[in-house]
Design an enzyme around this catalytic site. Sequence first.
Site, PDB file in Angstrom:
ATOM      1  N   GLU A 104      98.300  45.203 -29.887  1.00 32.13           N
ATOM      2  CA  GLU A 104      98.800  44.085 -29.084  1.00 32.13           C
ATOM      3  C   GLU A 104      99.914  44.449 -28.112  1.00 32.13           C
ATOM      4  OE1 GLU A 104      98.310  40.203 -31.503  1.00 32.13           O
ATOM      5  OE2 GLU A 104      98.439  41.801 -32.978  1.00 32.13           O
ATOM      6  N   GLY A 127     101.410  50.058 -35.212  1.00 33.24           N
ATOM      7  CA  GLY A 127     100.380  49.129 -34.716  1.00 33.24           C
ATOM      8  C   GLY A 127     100.361  49.118 -33.199  1.00 33.24           C
TER       9      GLY A 127
HETATM   10 MO1  MOS Z   1      95.773  39.174 -33.091  1.00 34.05          MO
HETATM   11  S1  MOS Z   1      96.046  37.616 -31.773  1.00 34.05           S
HETATM   12  O1  MOS Z   1      97.120  38.887 -34.116  1.00 34.05           O
HETATM   13  O2  MOS Z   1      94.259  38.838 -33.826  1.00 34.05           O
END
Ligand code: MOS
Length: 748
Positions: free
Chosen positions: A710, A707
């Site tokens: 983020e 992932g």
């Molecule tokens: Mo993200 S803040 O986990 O949509």
Amino acid sequence: MTTSRAHAVSVGEPMDRVDGPLKVTGGARYSAEIPTANIAHAVIVQSTVATGRVVSIAAAEAERMPGVLTVMTPRNAPRLPAQQPNPPARRVLTLLQDDVVRYNGQPIALVVADTLEQATDAAHRVHVAYASTPPLIAMDAARGRRYQPTASMGRTPDSAIGDVAAGLASADVRIENTYTTPIENHNPMEPHATIAMWDGDHLTVYDATQYVIGDRDTVAKTLDVLPENVHLLSYFIGGGFGCKGSVWSHVPLAAMAARVVGRPVKLVLTRRQMFGPVGARPLTEQRIALGARRDGTLTAIRHESTSHTSRFEDFLEPAAMQSRMLYASPNIATAHRLVKLDLGTPTFQRAPGEATGTFALESAMDELAVALGMDPVALRLKNYAETDPENGLPWSSKSLRECYRMAGDRFGWANRNRQPGGLRDGDVLIGHGMATAVYPTNRGKASAIARLSVDGAGSVRGLVQTASQDIGTGTYTVMTQVAADALGLPVDRVRFELGDSRMPPSPVSGGSQTAASTGSAVHVVCTALRQRLAELAVGDDDSPLHLVAPDDVRAAGGRLYVASDPSRGETYEAVLRRHPDQALVATMDAAPGEEKKQYSMYAFGAVYAEVRVDRELGEIRVARVTATYGAGRILNHKTALSQLHGGIVWGIGMALEEETLVDTRTGRYINADLAEYHVPVNADVGTLDVTFIDEDDPHVNPIGVKGIGEVGITGVAAAVANAVYNATGVRVRDLPITLDKVLVATRA
Ligand code: MOS
């Protein structure tokens, strides 16, 4: 049977977005753009006070205005059943069921009219009287009312290993400071938007959401409708970043209004309405104490974070979580506390916890390095965690050492400025700083349906569907690649569809988990389908593959063949032509198992920044950011790079610009638009240099991805803050780092 890596494997390729042509031609329809006959337009009337009650709503003038169909208020709104917890996070909605005001900007009425202009005009003529008392908005006034929340996302608010007090007492060098981060609003380019229409008891909703299935379930529960009677669609989403991960009040309100007026209703939030009723990153105050021996060995880490929530619901920004695992130390304690303010409930924002938490921890590590007279990278390597300090588990994979080295080499860290204020270019002070990036690897249960069929031209094509979302990250594209490889088809013969609640369920596109979760389901079901095709061939005496062991069959380019003799094989078309009655369709689940009990799973990265600070003006420019990430398998190097670039740009905004200002007298948002709420534009972003360490992680999930949505924002604000210190000698512990905070010192 495995797919031959020698043949046209698309995973990893920097393939263009499959939805790119639709997006650049305007053919990609976002939720508010779905053509709908006879549609009416709704506009929310918001409270102008933060506490108390609505005493009266005078709607008669608005109701008489041209085109106005209804003014929905607590007096006449449809009665709803009592609310229930909403997935993935409980969000208490305000749906005109009572006259209580809980925050400034809360929906208190809804005007529906033939046109948006009529509804907007009439909304201004709804006259509201309140009984209100002064709100509690300022952290300074609320600090004394801290409390411990219950678990956050399954994790305890507090943690302790060893004895931090003893560790600090025995340290040769100690630092202890408070770091603060402001409220920040998400501001996706596409605001929240909903179209709702009823056909008898059946409700169709087009919505901008990060969670098609959760949105459907929440709308169904809120309105007391069976989930199967709600059809939720979301084909294209113009950014989510967390604010579209929860269902907010406007979604059920649109459906309620559509019921009342007997027409489809469109409800699009204005940019200003994006500040308040749909969440924000909460402000944090983080106290960090670090102790170390002379050689840099950490004897203690203590990280206590306080963030705000609303009066009526707990939301925790888990800012201290990464301090439990990022560095090795025998003594680590963390704590999370909340304070209630008279504001709307905050919510997840890109790397909730890690974005704010790494600003504090990685600034503190820099301060410790300065206090020790030690290189900041050397300090981090000295305390490199070989296993997870929180639970002792091995890492599923960890390339952080290589990340520090690769990004450091590319950045030229060895030639950095070592003396704060020591490097100048005329009136510009140049500084260098670095920080660690980290984000957990998450995964949820997902399912997908895959089908192989022969098209009109006689070619076998794959169709794969799941009720996932593409929030702009590239889900359509990378899932097409995962499906194509597992099906053994070229990518142009695979169609991947999402965004429809009637498709098999996928989890929320949050926590950077879509590639891992939905990708695993796509991989599993497509692999199963390809195996079924191979079984048909080996069991068929007319096939050149007859009686070949299934494990020896390979597939690529729409052809099955023998591993040891690629000339022996046949096309998918040939197999299906002989078996026209075979339904090559399958639906399968993929869910995480016990792997998180055996391995600790995180993506890591190293971020280096160069800033240029004007001595006279205090103006701060980020000249360049160099970063390297170890994030498992990269499914598409082009879309992945975009994710990391986007995360870093956001980190620059967090460091220097982003700050939601609230009037502490009224709870009203002061800078609720993109003119006054500053985010980086191209001129604010210098050169970005992003690279990956390839990781072959067999533990995280079937496709080896960690992932990347983020991790890119994490560490950036600290790297910039550390570079600003290096440039100026000024340590700014309060985001954003605006010029006034460095000006006095740089002019001295
Ligand atoms: Mo993200 S803040 O986990 O949509």
